[in-house]
Design an enzyme around this catalytic site. Structure first.
Site, PDB file in Angstrom:
ATOM      1  N   LYS A 201       0.908  -1.062  -0.108  1.00 23.26           N
ATOM      2  CA  LYS A 201       0.134  -0.117   0.000  1.00 23.26           C
ATOM      3  C   LYS A 201       0.698   1.047  -0.012  1.00 23.26           C
ATOM      4  O   LYS A 201       1.758   1.400   0.855  1.00 23.26           O
ATOM      5  CB  LYS A 201      -0.952  -0.014   1.184  1.00 23.26           C
ATOM      6  CG  LYS A 201      -1.726   1.230   1.406  1.00 23.26           C
ATOM      7  CD  LYS A 201      -2.621   1.126   2.429  1.00 23.26           C
ATOM      8  CE  LYS A 201      -3.640   2.416   2.673  1.00 23.26           C
ATOM      9  NZ  LYS A 201      -4.732   2.342   3.707  1.00 23.26           N
ATOM     10  N   ARG A 211     -10.815   9.987   2.294  1.00 22.00           N
ATOM     11  CA  ARG A 211     -10.541  10.631   3.543  1.00 22.00           C
ATOM     12  C   ARG A 211     -11.685  11.585   3.721  1.00 22.00           C
ATOM     13  O   ARG A 211     -12.396  11.758   4.966  1.00 22.00           O
ATOM     14  CB  ARG A 211      -9.309  11.138   3.769  1.00 22.00           C
ATOM     15  CG  ARG A 211      -8.183  10.185   3.917  1.00 22.00           C
ATOM     16  CD  ARG A 211      -6.752  10.919   4.117  1.00 22.00           C
ATOM     17  NE  ARG A 211      -5.736   9.724   3.647  1.00 22.00           N
ATOM     18  CZ  ARG A 211      -4.381  10.056   3.281  1.00 22.00           C
ATOM     19  NH1 ARG A 211      -4.206  11.264   3.064  1.00 22.00           N
ATOM     20  NH2 ARG A 211      -3.625   8.881   3.136  1.00 22.00           N
ATOM     21  N   LYS A 223       1.306   9.981   5.744  1.00 19.90           N
ATOM     22  CA  LYS A 223       1.256   8.647   6.076  1.00 19.90           C
ATOM     23  C   LYS A 223       2.694   8.114   5.623  1.00 19.90           C
ATOM     24  O   LYS A 223       2.765   6.760   5.514  1.00 19.90           O
ATOM     25  CB  LYS A 223       0.073   7.840   5.689  1.00 19.90           C
ATOM     26  CG  LYS A 223      -1.309   8.302   6.466  1.00 19.90           C
ATOM     27  CD  LYS A 223      -2.488   7.214   5.992  1.00 19.90           C
ATOM     28  CE  LYS A 223      -3.620   7.744   6.811  1.00 19.90           C
ATOM     29  NZ  LYS A 223      -4.838   6.924   6.754  1.00 19.90           N
ATOM     30  N   GLU A 239       7.599  -6.750   0.989  1.00 19.67           N
ATOM     31  CA  GLU A 239       6.252  -6.761   1.867  1.00 19.67           C
ATOM     32  C   GLU A 239       5.499  -7.990   1.696  1.00 19.67           C
ATOM     33  O   GLU A 239       4.963  -8.164   2.692  1.00 19.67           O
ATOM     34  CB  GLU A 239       5.685  -5.135   1.482  1.00 19.67           C
ATOM     35  CG  GLU A 239       6.100  -3.963   2.215  1.00 19.67           C
ATOM     36  CD  GLU A 239       5.767  -3.744   3.553  1.00 19.67           C
ATOM     37  OE1 GLU A 239       5.189  -4.710   4.038  1.00 19.67           O
ATOM     38  OE2 GLU A 239       6.392  -2.765   4.231  1.00 19.67           O
ATOM     39  N   LYS A 254      -2.011  -1.478  -3.850  1.00 20.42           N
ATOM     40  CA  LYS A 254      -3.137  -0.054  -3.945  1.00 20.42           C
ATOM     41  C   LYS A 254      -2.311   1.006  -3.782  1.00 20.42           C
ATOM     42  O   LYS A 254      -1.137   1.133  -3.121  1.00 20.42           O
ATOM     43  CB  LYS A 254      -3.927  -0.081  -2.647  1.00 20.42           C
ATOM     44  CG  LYS A 254      -4.721   0.875  -2.115  1.00 20.42           C
ATOM     45  CD  LYS A 254      -5.402   0.627  -0.815  1.00 20.42           C
ATOM     46  CE  LYS A 254      -6.049   1.875  -0.368  1.00 20.42           C
ATOM     47  NZ  LYS A 254      -6.623   1.768   0.952  1.00 20.42           N
ATOM     48  N   SER A 280     -10.273   5.779  -4.309  1.00 19.44           N
ATOM     49  CA  SER A 280     -11.378   6.756  -4.423  1.00 19.44           C
ATOM     50  C   SER A 280     -10.785   7.913  -5.453  1.00 19.44           C
ATOM     51  O   SER A 280     -11.572   8.386  -6.472  1.00 19.44           O
ATOM     52  CB  SER A 280     -11.470   7.447  -3.119  1.00 19.44           C
ATOM     53  OG  SER A 280     -10.200   7.916  -2.712  1.00 19.44           O
ATOM     54  N   TYR A 319     -15.092   1.455  -6.710  1.00 14.50           N
ATOM     55  CA  TYR A 319     -16.359   1.932  -6.285  1.00 14.50           C
ATOM     56  C   TYR A 319     -17.417   1.829  -7.357  1.00 14.50           C
ATOM     57  O   TYR A 319     -18.643   2.023  -7.167  1.00 14.50           O
ATOM     58  CB  TYR A 319     -16.330   3.646  -6.162  1.00 14.50           C
ATOM     59  CG  TYR A 319     -15.325   3.548  -4.629  1.00 14.50           C
ATOM     60  CD1 TYR A 319     -15.846   3.408  -3.631  1.00 14.50           C
ATOM     61  CD2 TYR A 319     -13.879   3.826  -4.860  1.00 14.50           C
ATOM     62  CE1 TYR A 319     -14.890   3.347  -2.337  1.00 14.50           C
ATOM     63  CE2 TYR A 319     -13.059   3.747  -3.952  1.00 14.50           C
ATOM     64  CZ  TYR A 319     -13.637   3.561  -2.634  1.00 14.50           C
ATOM     65  OH  TYR A 319     -12.752   3.660  -1.381  1.00 14.50           O
TER      66      TYR A 319
HETATM   67  C1  PBG Z   1      -7.045   3.498   5.656  1.00 14.71           C
HETATM   68  C2  PBG Z   1      -7.544   3.140   4.363  1.00 14.71           C
HETATM   69  C3  PBG Z   1      -7.493   4.011   3.245  1.00 14.71           C
HETATM   70  C4  PBG Z   1      -8.063   3.913   2.324  1.00 14.71           C
HETATM   71  C5  PBG Z   1      -8.554   2.422   2.496  1.00 14.71           C
HETATM   72  N1  PBG Z   1      -8.190   2.306   3.720  1.00 14.71           N
HETATM   73  C6  PBG Z   1      -6.901   5.560   3.328  1.00 14.71           C
HETATM   74  C7  PBG Z   1      -5.563   5.979   3.643  1.00 14.71           C
HETATM   75  O1  PBG Z   1      -4.836   4.923   3.789  1.00 14.71           O
HETATM   76  O2  PBG Z   1      -5.582   6.951   3.887  1.00 14.71           O
HETATM   77  C8  PBG Z   1      -8.234   4.223   0.703  1.00 14.71           C
HETATM   78  C9  PBG Z   1      -8.967   3.951  -0.142  1.00 14.71           C
HETATM   79  C10 PBG Z   1      -9.564   4.805  -1.407  1.00 14.71           C
HETATM   80  O3  PBG Z   1      -8.814   5.974  -1.587  1.00 14.71           O
HETATM   81  O4  PBG Z   1     -10.591   4.321  -2.036  1.00 14.71           O
HETATM   82  N2  PBG Z   1      -6.603   2.526   6.359  1.00 14.71           N
END
Ligand code: PBG
Length: 340
Positions: A201, A211, A223, A239, A254, A280, A319
């Site tokens: 990720k 968010r 992050k 990982e 991701k 998203s 989505y």
């Molecule tokens: C957080 C989490 C995130 C997403 C899924 N789980 C956001 C982040 O890491 O800040 C993002 C999914 C998306 O953007 O559709 N644990």
């Protein structure tokens, strides 16, 4: 081996009609490839998400209805993300451990109404529950404390499994959490609960709309101290290797489209189920461009999803799962000429 030469060889011969293209297509997107993420909130009415037109936050009752629609279309699983009321958030994300919290009530309602006819994936991470918006607990300065966070994530995973989640999905990127969660689940006789690890990720700007959707947009800092650096690929392989050893049943890459190379490398190096998350921001880009009249929505969405499958994903969080499944089911090939 020689591939011959023009004019004896004309590759366009096999591209001349729909049937001919279908006959040799290497990749096909089916409804079984699609996983629909849902945002659940405490309100009765659905609410719009500004940066994700067409996507809504739903009540528990609405989620049950939407999930049954997904199931009827052949979507194998849904993923749940809670919108936690601000007054329930704190520094430690303690609401995540409340066995009667929003997400646990949603899982129980889904299982009560739909049984084992559709998989329920529950996110394991603290960001919807913390005031600072990070996926774990902050120690001193602004660093997320790994081992303290892992202890809490194990408890969160247990609470979710107990509520009936089929798959728990740690999306936090702490070190060692897959092994710790596996151990905790097994000790509590949840050895059938699967773990989908968000193994690779990346620290991505494409999570912005998510968010906003869950009300974690006021994130303090970023992050990058736990999510991966977009410049790296070998690290993604490490990982994934670690998570497989720790007992992950499936791994996630991701975001999706900007990381096709990572999906392909993971697919080639390991014999494990690989999932991709069209996040998203990817949805928002296609949606916004289509709404502005710059792109055809269905064509560009389908092309993106096929690209993720072609790169090696076994299934895709998107989505657009529901509407894409409807399209596939209706075989509206005139709208998506390359969808089969
Ligand atoms: C957080 C989490 C995130 C997403 C899924 N789980 C956001 C982040 O890491 O800040 C993002 C999914 C998306 O953007 O559709 N644990």
């Amino acid at each position: 081996m020689t591939y011959g030469k023009y004019p004896q060889v004309r590759l366009r011969r096999a591209r001349q009609s729909v049937w001919a293209r279908r006959m040799v297509a290497e990749t096909e997107l089916t409804t079984a490839d699609l996983i629909q993420p849902f945002f659940v909130h405490e309100k009765k009415e659905a609410s719009d998400i500004r940066s994700m037109p067409g996507i809504k936050r739903y009540s528990i009752a609405q989620i049950v209805l939407m999930a049954s629609r997904c199931r009827d279309l052949g979507i194998p699983a849904i993923a749940l993300f809670p919108v936690v009321p601000a007054n329930l958030k704190d520094e430690e994300g303690s609401e995540a451990l409340n066995s009667n919290n929003l997400i646990c009530r949603t899982i129980r309602a889904l299982k009560k109404n739909l049984g084992d006819t559709i998989g329920v994936i529950a996110d394991v991470a603290l960001d919807p529950y913390t005031t600072h918006g990070h996926d774990g607990v902050i120690n001193g300065g602004d660093k997320v404390h790994n081992d303290k966070t892992v202890d809490i994530l194990c408890k969160q995973a247990l609470v979710l499994a107990e509520a009936g989640a089929d798959i728990v999905a740690p999306s936090d990127m702490m070190d060692g959490r897959v092994g710790a969660i596996r151990k905790a689940l097994d000790a509590a006789r949840h050895s059938d609960t699967q773990i989908l690890s968000y193994a690779a990720k990346y620290a991505s700007s494409f999570y912005g709309p998510f968010r906003e959707a869950v009300g974690a947009a006021n994130l303090k800092g970023d992050k990058q101290g736990y999510q991966m650096d977009p410049r790296n690929t070998d690290e993604a392989i490490r990982e994934v290797a670690l998570d497989i050893e720790e007992g992950a049943d499936m791994v996630m890459v991701k975001p999706g489209l900007p990381y096709l190379d990572i999906i392909r490398r993971v697919r080639d190096e390991f014999k494990i189920h690989v999932l991709a998350y069209q996040v998203s921001g990817e949805y928002a880009m296609i949606r916004a461009a289509a709404d502005a009249g710059y792109l055809d929505y269905h064509q560009s969405m389908m092309e993106s999803l096929i690209a993720l499958k072609r790169a090696g994903a076994n299934a895709i969080f998107t989505y657009a799962a529901l509407e894409t499944a409807e399209l596939i089911r209706a075989k509206r090939v005139e709208e998506c000429s390359f969808s089969g």
